[in-house]
Design a protein around this motif. Sequence first.
Motif, mmCIF file in Angstrom:
data_model
loop_
_atom_site.group_PDB
_atom_site.id
_atom_site.type_symbol
_atom_site.label_atom_id
_atom_site.label_comp_id
_atom_site.label_asym_id
_atom_site.label_seq_id
_atom_site.Cartn_x
_atom_site.Cartn_y
_atom_site.Cartn_z
ATOM 1 N N HIS A 176 0.814 -1.208 0.000
ATOM 2 C CA HIS A 176 0.000 0.000 0.000
ATOM 3 C C HIS A 176 0.855 1.268 0.000
ATOM 4 O O HIS A 176 0.565 2.220 -0.728
ATOM 5 C CB HIS A 176 -0.955 -0.012 1.197
ATOM 6 C CG HIS A 176 -1.836 1.184 1.286
ATOM 7 N ND1 HIS A 176 -2.813 1.446 0.354
ATOM 8 C CD2 HIS A 176 -1.882 2.195 2.185
ATOM 9 C CE1 HIS A 176 -3.434 2.576 0.679
ATOM 10 N NE2 HIS A 176 -2.890 3.053 1.785
ATOM 11 N N TYR A 177 1.899 1.282 0.820
ATOM 12 C CA TYR A 177 2.725 2.477 0.961
ATOM 13 C C TYR A 177 4.016 2.425 0.147
ATOM 14 O O TYR A 177 4.755 3.410 0.092
ATOM 15 C CB TYR A 177 3.061 2.736 2.424
ATOM 16 C CG TYR A 177 1.859 3.094 3.265
ATOM 17 C CD1 TYR A 177 1.068 4.186 2.952
ATOM 18 C CD2 TYR A 177 1.522 2.344 4.381
ATOM 19 C CE1 TYR A 177 -0.035 4.519 3.721
ATOM 20 C CE2 TYR A 177 0.417 2.673 5.164
ATOM 21 C CZ TYR A 177 -0.344 3.760 4.826
ATOM 22 O OH TYR A 177 -1.437 4.087 5.599
ATOM 23 N N GLY A 178 4.318 1.286 -0.476
ATOM 24 C CA GLY A 178 5.538 1.171 -1.275
ATOM 25 C C GLY A 178 6.809 1.223 -0.448
ATOM 26 O O GLY A 178 7.796 1.837 -0.846
ATOM 27 N N VAL A 179 6.766 0.586 0.720
ATOM 28 C CA VAL A 179 7.943 0.535 1.594
ATOM 29 C C VAL A 179 8.351 -0.916 1.801
ATOM 30 O O VAL A 179 7.568 -1.830 1.576
ATOM 31 C CB VAL A 179 7.694 1.208 2.968
ATOM 32 C CG1 VAL A 179 7.377 2.678 2.803
ATOM 33 C CG2 VAL A 179 6.598 0.502 3.739
ATOM 34 N N SER A 180 9.571 -1.110 2.260
ATOM 35 C CA SER A 180 10.057 -2.471 2.493
ATOM 36 C C SER A 180 9.675 -2.963 3.885
ATOM 37 O O SER A 180 9.569 -2.177 4.834
ATOM 38 C CB SER A 180 11.575 -2.534 2.331
ATOM 39 O OG SER A 180 12.228 -1.954 3.437
ATOM 40 N N ALA A 181 9.492 -4.252 3.992
ATOM 41 C CA ALA A 181 9.230 -4.870 5.294
ATOM 42 C C ALA A 181 10.451 -4.700 6.203
ATOM 43 O O ALA A 181 10.308 -4.509 7.408
ATOM 44 C CB ALA A 181 8.887 -6.348 5.134
ATOM 45 N N ASP A 182 11.642 -4.765 5.616
ATOM 46 C CA ASP A 182 12.863 -4.565 6.405
ATOM 47 C C ASP A 182 12.835 -3.209 7.104
ATOM 48 O O ASP A 182 13.250 -3.086 8.249
ATOM 49 C CB ASP A 182 14.109 -4.661 5.531
ATOM 50 C CG ASP A 182 14.448 -6.090 5.140
ATOM 51 O OD1 ASP A 182 13.839 -7.028 5.681
ATOM 52 O OD2 ASP A 182 15.331 -6.259 4.282
ATOM 53 N N TYR A 183 12.335 -2.192 6.415
ATOM 54 C CA TYR A 183 12.231 -0.855 7.012
ATOM 55 C C TYR A 183 11.233 -0.869 8.165
ATOM 56 O O TYR A 183 11.534 -0.384 9.259
ATOM 57 C CB TYR A 183 11.819 0.167 5.950
ATOM 58 C CG TYR A 183 11.521 1.525 6.525
ATOM 59 C CD1 TYR A 183 12.545 2.348 6.964
ATOM 60 C CD2 TYR A 183 10.220 1.984 6.638
ATOM 61 C CE1 TYR A 183 12.278 3.600 7.505
ATOM 62 C CE2 TYR A 183 9.938 3.232 7.168
ATOM 63 C CZ TYR A 183 10.963 4.037 7.606
ATOM 64 O OH TYR A 183 10.695 5.261 8.151
ATOM 65 N N LEU A 184 10.040 -1.410 7.927
ATOM 66 C CA LEU A 184 9.025 -1.437 8.991
ATOM 67 C C LEU A 184 9.506 -2.212 10.211
ATOM 68 O O LEU A 184 9.213 -1.835 11.344
ATOM 69 C CB LEU A 184 7.724 -2.062 8.477
ATOM 70 C CG LEU A 184 6.946 -1.274 7.443
ATOM 71 C CD1 LEU A 184 5.686 -2.046 7.043
ATOM 72 C CD2 LEU A 184 6.575 0.107 7.944
ATOM 73 N N LEU A 185 10.251 -3.283 9.964
ATOM 74 C CA LEU A 185 10.711 -4.132 11.059
ATOM 75 C C LEU A 185 11.982 -3.623 11.731
ATOM 76 O O LEU A 185 12.461 -4.216 12.686
ATOM 77 C CB LEU A 185 10.935 -5.562 10.544
ATOM 78 C CG LEU A 185 9.675 -6.250 10.015
ATOM 79 C CD1 LEU A 185 10.039 -7.569 9.356
ATOM 80 C CD2 LEU A 185 8.655 -6.448 11.123
ATOM 81 N N GLY A 186 12.515 -2.509 11.236
ATOM 82 C CA GLY A 186 13.694 -1.917 11.863
ATOM 83 C C GLY A 186 15.009 -2.545 11.461
ATOM 84 O O GLY A 186 16.025 -2.332 12.110
ATOM 85 N N LEU A 187 15.023 -3.308 10.364
ATOM 86 C CA LEU A 187 16.249 -3.955 9.917
ATOM 87 C C LEU A 187 17.095 -3.056 9.028
ATOM 88 O O LEU A 187 18.267 -3.341 8.788
ATOM 89 C CB LEU A 187 15.912 -5.254 9.169
ATOM 90 C CG LEU A 187 15.101 -6.265 9.989
ATOM 91 C CD1 LEU A 187 14.709 -7.453 9.125
ATOM 92 C CD2 LEU A 187 15.892 -6.722 11.206
ATOM 93 N N THR A 188 16.488 -1.978 8.528
ATOM 94 C CA THR A 188 17.186 -0.972 7.735
ATOM 95 C C THR A 188 16.500 0.369 7.944
ATOM 96 O O THR A 188 15.333 0.405 8.353
ATOM 97 C CB THR A 188 17.188 -1.345 6.230
ATOM 98 O OG1 THR A 188 17.934 -0.362 5.516
ATOM 99 C CG2 THR A 188 15.782 -1.406 5.663
ATOM 100 N N ASP A 189 17.215 1.425 7.670
ATOM 101 C CA ASP A 189 16.624 2.762 7.746
ATOM 102 C C ASP A 189 16.189 3.252 6.369
ATOM 103 O O ASP A 189 15.707 4.363 6.234
ATOM 104 C CB ASP A 189 17.611 3.749 8.375
ATOM 105 C CG ASP A 189 17.813 3.479 9.858
ATOM 106 O OD1 ASP A 189 16.858 2.997 10.514
ATOM 107 O OD2 ASP A 189 18.912 3.741 10.369
ATOM 108 N N ASP A 190 16.386 2.418 5.352
ATOM 109 C CA ASP A 190 16.006 2.754 3.976
ATOM 110 C C ASP A 190 14.618 2.178 3.692
ATOM 111 O O ASP A 190 14.461 0.960 3.649
ATOM 112 C CB ASP A 190 17.021 2.180 2.997
ATOM 113 C CG ASP A 190 16.727 2.524 1.547
ATOM 114 O OD1 ASP A 190 15.745 3.257 1.278
ATOM 115 O OD2 ASP A 190 17.478 2.059 0.685
ATOM 116 N N PRO A 191 13.622 3.037 3.488
ATOM 117 C CA PRO A 191 12.267 2.529 3.259
ATOM 118 C C PRO A 191 12.026 1.963 1.861
ATOM 119 O O PRO A 191 11.023 1.305 1.617
ATOM 120 C CB PRO A 191 11.379 3.756 3.484
ATOM 121 C CG PRO A 191 12.259 4.915 3.186
ATOM 122 C CD PRO A 191 13.657 4.488 3.565
ATOM 123 N N THR A 192 12.975 2.169 0.934
ATOM 124 C CA THR A 192 12.777 1.727 -0.447
ATOM 125 C C THR A 192 12.908 0.218 -0.561
ATOM 126 O O THR A 192 13.927 -0.356 -0.182
ATOM 127 C CB THR A 192 13.816 2.393 -1.377
ATOM 128 O OG1 THR A 192 13.791 3.795 -1.167
ATOM 129 C CG2 THR A 192 13.509 2.087 -2.833
#
Length: 80
Positions: A57-73
Motif C-alpha cells: 500500500h505504501y511502497g515501503v520495504s518490510a525490512d524498514y518497517l521491522l527496523g532492519l534498515t533505515d532505507d524505506p525503499t
Amino acid sequence: MFSKELFGQRISKIRTSQNETQAALAEILGVKKNQVSEIERGNRTTSAERIALICQHYGVSADYLLGLTDDPTPKYFQNN
C-alpha cells in the motif's frame, strides 16, 4: 532486534505523510481502527500478511518497517 515501538512509529509516520487516517488503513488491513492505534503506539504487532499489505500500500520495504534498515525503499525498486 525487533521493536514494536519502532514498528508502530514507522507505520504512523508513513500513514500520516500520506494524509491517511487510521480508519482508512484499518479498512485496507481488514481490522478495526483501534487495532491500528494499538500497533502505532507499540502495544501490538500484526500478521505477516498484513505487513505485506502495508508494504504494498505504501511502497515501503518490510525490512524498514521491522527496523532492519533505515532505507524505506523496497529492494525490487532499487534494482530497477
